[in-house]
Design a protein around this motif. Structure first.
Motif, PDB file in Angstrom:
ATOM      1  N   ILE A 202       0.863  -1.691  -0.256  1.00  0.00           N
ATOM      2  CA  ILE A 202      -0.087  -0.134  -0.050  1.00  0.00           C
ATOM      3  C   ILE A 202       0.625   0.478   0.129  1.00  0.00           C
ATOM      4  O   ILE A 202       1.220   2.072   0.992  1.00  0.00           O
ATOM      5  CB  ILE A 202      -1.022   0.390   1.539  1.00  0.00           C
ATOM      6  CG1 ILE A 202      -1.547  -1.073   1.235  1.00  0.00           C
ATOM      7  CG2 ILE A 202      -2.282   1.207   1.129  1.00  0.00           C
ATOM      8  CD1 ILE A 202      -2.891  -0.683   2.883  1.00  0.00           C
ATOM      9  N   ASP A 203       0.605   2.283  -1.631  1.00  0.00           N
ATOM     10  CA  ASP A 203       2.147   2.697  -0.873  1.00  0.00           C
ATOM     11  C   ASP A 203       1.043   4.506  -0.575  1.00  0.00           C
ATOM     12  O   ASP A 203      -0.105   4.456  -0.640  1.00  0.00           O
ATOM     13  CB  ASP A 203       1.935   4.099  -2.699  1.00  0.00           C
ATOM     14  CG  ASP A 203       3.559   4.302  -2.838  1.00  0.00           C
ATOM     15  OD1 ASP A 203       4.185   4.647  -1.766  1.00  0.00           O
ATOM     16  OD2 ASP A 203       3.917   4.877  -3.755  1.00  0.00           O
ATOM     17  N   HIS A 204       1.195   5.141   0.102  1.00  0.00           N
ATOM     18  CA  HIS A 204       1.765   6.534   1.143  1.00  0.00           C
ATOM     19  C   HIS A 204       0.488   5.975   2.329  1.00  0.00           C
ATOM     20  O   HIS A 204       0.716   6.102   2.967  1.00  0.00           O
ATOM     21  CB  HIS A 204       0.513   7.214   0.503  1.00  0.00           C
ATOM     22  CG  HIS A 204       2.146   7.313  -0.869  1.00  0.00           C
ATOM     23  ND1 HIS A 204       2.581   8.330  -1.044  1.00  0.00           N
ATOM     24  CD2 HIS A 204       1.533   7.618  -2.259  1.00  0.00           C
ATOM     25  CE1 HIS A 204       3.354   8.920  -1.964  1.00  0.00           C
ATOM     26  NE2 HIS A 204       2.483   7.844  -3.024  1.00  0.00           N
ATOM     27  N   GLY A 205      -0.743   5.413   1.461  1.00  0.00           N
ATOM     28  CA  GLY A 205      -1.534   4.839   2.585  1.00  0.00           C
ATOM     29  C   GLY A 205      -2.705   5.085   2.537  1.00  0.00           C
ATOM     30  O   GLY A 205      -3.925   4.536   3.136  1.00  0.00           O
ATOM     31  N   THR A 206      -2.958   6.720   3.100  1.00  0.00           N
ATOM     32  CA  THR A 206      -3.899   7.559   4.504  1.00  0.00           C
ATOM     33  C   THR A 206      -5.035   7.312   3.478  1.00  0.00           C
ATOM     34  O   THR A 206      -5.408   7.158   1.910  1.00  0.00           O
ATOM     35  CB  THR A 206      -3.431   9.075   3.942  1.00  0.00           C
ATOM     36  OG1 THR A 206      -2.549   8.983   4.786  1.00  0.00           O
ATOM     37  CG2 THR A 206      -4.990   9.749   4.812  1.00  0.00           C
ATOM     38  N   GLY A 207      -6.077   6.797   4.073  1.00  0.00           N
ATOM     39  CA  GLY A 207      -6.870   6.429   3.670  1.00  0.00           C
ATOM     40  C   GLY A 207      -7.948   5.553   3.056  1.00  0.00           C
ATOM     41  O   GLY A 207      -9.215   5.263   2.593  1.00  0.00           O
ATOM     42  N   VAL A 208      -7.115   3.926   3.252  1.00  0.00           N
ATOM     43  CA  VAL A 208      -7.550   3.081   2.465  1.00  0.00           C
ATOM     44  C   VAL A 208      -8.224   2.472   3.338  1.00  0.00           C
ATOM     45  O   VAL A 208      -8.330   2.193   4.498  1.00  0.00           O
ATOM     46  CB  VAL A 208      -5.535   2.370   2.274  1.00  0.00           C
ATOM     47  CG1 VAL A 208      -6.232   0.745   1.764  1.00  0.00           C
ATOM     48  CG2 VAL A 208      -5.029   2.885   0.734  1.00  0.00           C
ATOM     49  N   VAL A 209      -9.680   1.715   2.629  1.00  0.00           N
ATOM     50  CA  VAL A 209     -10.037   1.226   3.750  1.00  0.00           C
ATOM     51  C   VAL A 209     -10.123  -0.402   2.459  1.00  0.00           C
ATOM     52  O   VAL A 209     -11.186  -0.527   1.946  1.00  0.00           O
ATOM     53  CB  VAL A 209     -11.563   2.003   3.735  1.00  0.00           C
ATOM     54  CG1 VAL A 209     -12.310   0.295   4.426  1.00  0.00           C
ATOM     55  CG2 VAL A 209     -11.449   3.064   4.265  1.00  0.00           C
ATOM     56  N   ILE A 210     -10.221  -1.056   3.237  1.00  0.00           N
ATOM     57  CA  ILE A 210     -10.530  -2.894   3.379  1.00  0.00           C
ATOM     58  C   ILE A 210     -11.034  -3.590   4.037  1.00  0.00           C
ATOM     59  O   ILE A 210     -11.256  -4.505   4.846  1.00  0.00           O
ATOM     60  CB  ILE A 210      -9.451  -3.155   2.953  1.00  0.00           C
ATOM     61  CG1 ILE A 210      -8.032  -3.083   2.072  1.00  0.00           C
ATOM     62  CG2 ILE A 210      -9.020  -5.326   2.455  1.00  0.00           C
ATOM     63  CD1 ILE A 210      -6.481  -3.718   2.138  1.00  0.00           C
ATOM     64  N   GLY A 211     -12.002  -3.741   3.207  1.00  0.00           N
ATOM     65  CA  GLY A 211     -13.625  -4.452   3.499  1.00  0.00           C
ATOM     66  C   GLY A 211     -13.442  -6.143   4.444  1.00  0.00           C
ATOM     67  O   GLY A 211     -12.379  -7.026   4.331  1.00  0.00           O
ATOM     68  N   GLU A 212     -13.777  -6.509   5.283  1.00  0.00           N
ATOM     69  CA  GLU A 212     -14.339  -7.626   5.758  1.00  0.00           C
ATOM     70  C   GLU A 212     -13.951  -9.221   4.730  1.00  0.00           C
ATOM     71  O   GLU A 212     -13.356 -10.089   5.382  1.00  0.00           O
ATOM     72  CB  GLU A 212     -15.560  -7.930   6.712  1.00  0.00           C
ATOM     73  CG  GLU A 212     -14.771  -9.074   8.396  1.00  0.00           C
ATOM     74  CD  GLU A 212     -16.421  -9.072   8.282  1.00  0.00           C
ATOM     75  OE1 GLU A 212     -16.735 -10.011   9.828  1.00  0.00           O
ATOM     76  OE2 GLU A 212     -17.365  -8.828   8.577  1.00  0.00           O
TER      77      GLU A 212
END
Length: 306
Positions: A202-212
């Motif tokens: 995950i580059d930079h990363g801020t705000g990434v959301v990965i669901g269940e």
């Protein structure tokens, strides 16, 4: 009336009212009811596990090489004993919630704790592939050590992979405490139930959301702001959400998803595909696809500068 007088005369009424609300509702971790490990206790175990996975890089001091075995042994003995107690409390909590009368909570806790600790060598190999993917995929990366010590994705992914081991064994609450700490510290929100293959970056990363219920294959790269979410939430006849259904995307091997892309629902993004930035996807994507928004056209203002 000064503050001391108010404390003596009126504060007891506030205390009694708050206690009454807590007893009638929820919000307290008591020994008679929840009796769960506190967040700080879970963080303590998590930090010890992270320290054994990246000695001297994630936490604690640099480790002399001839003390490595001793350091890992001390940290793991401590973490194993603490984790075993926390897992037993969590399993007893789950059994109470499900009104299970014939569970051997102590045995389940023992088996779960041994499973988690025994999985650490393989987990470390997977993390090595994640770090290598970061180094290979980021031209700004100067070394793998820089990545481990400074990149937020390493903490978020390592925490997720530890929490996922506990999630696999249906341990209540602890996995979410772990991943939500990583979320608060890195801005990367990975549910411990997601299934993620090796070589994940995950580059930079801020705000990434990965669901269940998201499933991510091997060698997948995400950029900031990507959402792998649910499109809708089915409800039962009483209007309550139906849980434990697959509702998040499956991302196959070697996919790249650029910043702010939103991929929703129980769909599949085929292998070797590229999803461009700011794209909204809610249908299956065939393998080897490239999905982009139309490029904006230059504005011809006739030289008016408007």
């Amino acid at each position: 009336m000064d503050l001391r007088n108010w404390i003596n005369k009126s504060l007891p009424n506030v205390i009694d009212s708050l206690e009454d609300s807590l007893n009638k509702n929820y919000g307290a971790n008591t020994t008679e009811e929840l009796n769960l490990a506190t967040r700080s206790a879970v963080y303590d175990v998590l930090d010890e596990l992270l320290a054994t996975l990246f000695p001297g890089l994630q936490t604690y001091r640099p480790i002399p090489k001839n003390e490595m075995n001793l350091f890992i042994g001390d940290r793991l003995r401590s973490a194993t004993l603490k984790l075993g107690k926390q897992v037993e409390q969590a399993i007893k909590y789950r059994c109470a919630q499900e009104r299970c009368d014939d569970c051997d909570c102590e045995k389940s806790a023992l088996e779960t704790t041994i499973y988690v600790i025994s999985s650490l060598p393989d987990l470390h190999k997977t993390l090595v592939s994640d770090v290598q993917a970061a180094y290979d995929g980021d031209p700004a990366a100067k070394s793998v050590d820089e990545i481990i010590m400074s990149y937020p994705c390493v903490e978020a992914i390592a925490t997720y992979r530890i929490a996922h081991l506990l999630y696999e064994k249906s341990v209540a609450i602890i996995p979410r405490i772990m991943t939500e700490r990583a979320h608060s510290r890195t801005g990367i929100d990975i549910h411990p139930g997601a299934q993620i293959g090796p070589g994940f970056f995950i580059d930079h990363g801020t705000g990434v959301v990965i669901g269940e219920t998201a499933v991510i294959g091997k060698n997948v790269r995400l950029y900031q702001g990507v959402t792998l979410g649910a499109l809708s939430f089915p409800k039962d006849k009483d209007g309550k959400l139906i849980k434990n259904l697959r509702r998040h995307p499956k991302i196959e091997d070697n996919v790249i998803i650029y910043s702010e892309a939103t991929i929703l629902g129980n769909i599949t993004v085929g292998a070797n595909s590229v999803i461009g930035g700011n794209v909204f996807v809610s249908n299956d994507v065939p393998p080897n696809s490239k999905i982009y928004n139309r490029q904006p056209s230059p504005l011809n203002d006739g030289g008016l500068g408007i």
